[in-house]
Design a protein around this motif. Sequence first.
Motif, PDB file in Angstrom:
ATOM      1  N   SER A 152       0.839  -1.196   0.000  1.00  0.00           N
ATOM      2  CA  SER A 152       0.000   0.000   0.000  1.00  0.00           C
ATOM      3  C   SER A 152       0.874   1.244   0.000  1.00  0.00           C
ATOM      4  O   SER A 152       1.994   1.232   0.520  1.00  0.00           O
ATOM      5  N   THR A 196      -5.101   1.329  -5.407  1.00  0.00           N
ATOM      6  CA  THR A 196      -5.978   2.421  -4.997  1.00  0.00           C
ATOM      7  C   THR A 196      -7.349   2.095  -5.554  1.00  0.00           C
ATOM      8  O   THR A 196      -7.570   2.163  -6.767  1.00  0.00           O
ATOM      9  N   GLY A 240      -4.521   2.135  -9.971  1.00  0.00           N
ATOM     10  CA  GLY A 240      -5.772   2.707  -9.513  1.00  0.00           C
ATOM     11  C   GLY A 240      -6.327   3.732 -10.479  1.00  0.00           C
ATOM     12  O   GLY A 240      -5.561   4.489 -11.090  1.00  0.00           O
TER      13      GLY A 240
END
Length: 307
Positions: A152, A196, A240
């Motif tokens: 992340s 994301t 993302g």
Amino acid sequence: MTVSFEHQVAIVTGAGNGLGRSHALALAARGARVVVNDFGGQRDGTGGSSQAAQDVVAEIEAAGGTAIAHGANVADYAQVSDMVSHAMQQWGRVDILINNAGILRDKSFSKMDIADFAAVMDVHVMGTVNCTKAVWDIMREQNYGRILVTTSSSGLYGNFGQSNYGAAKMAVIGLMNTLVLEGAKHNIRVNALAPTAGTRMTADLLPADIFAMLTTESVTAGALTLCSAEAPNRMILCAGVGGYATARIVETEGIFLPETEQNPETVAAHFNDIQDPHGQHELTNGGKQGEKFLAKAMAYVQSQQRQ
């Protein structure tokens, strides 16, 4: 080139909802037989139900795919071993592991209970370790494996209120870096995904219009690339909203200081040179750092001898 997973077996953890569900559906659509794992807990890891995983299996089967559900808690190695045993009994191999399962218990570090820190570490880090350990020898013996860990931006760069989550998400990068080295000769490739996406993990953190843009499908496109036969190795892929990038851990070339100058004042005085990005590069293993510094020291000694 068309990416296909025909005749392959994939395990996706945390696949009852969100990104895991998206990964599982996409793998099945491209021919994989999928173990849909989900403990069925809430976002903070409490509770448990097999219904979410069973619903995804039903969706895969309705589309003509093949899947089984398993409710293993990834933080429990015995349950994970049982899940892998079921996959082997059913299909005789495991080609792909996507470590996606996770929980959130966000609070600032000063307000965070140590149990909340430990719980997040246990699911994200030990969950990844447990699942990877359970399939590792299988992949070694079949001389093929594709493993994905989920990191992340909170781990790579930090995020207020997520010291536990950030620590866990950076830990899996350290795990990946070593598994890459140990798995290479067995055709096991290990990569990381930094997603994301709009999932139940982020549903109450973002405005509705922004949340709608963060589709899981855009992230899954990257995930499947990292699980394919032609996958790279040791890549941190950030994905993302249709954007894709890689994150890299690099080290500057740095400097050498002779023994008489090895003190905090001199080090501080040379910070600009130490941080100079010119010549920075990725290191292929931890020993390369020591080799670089030893080379600098030897070059200095040789230069002194020539004087």
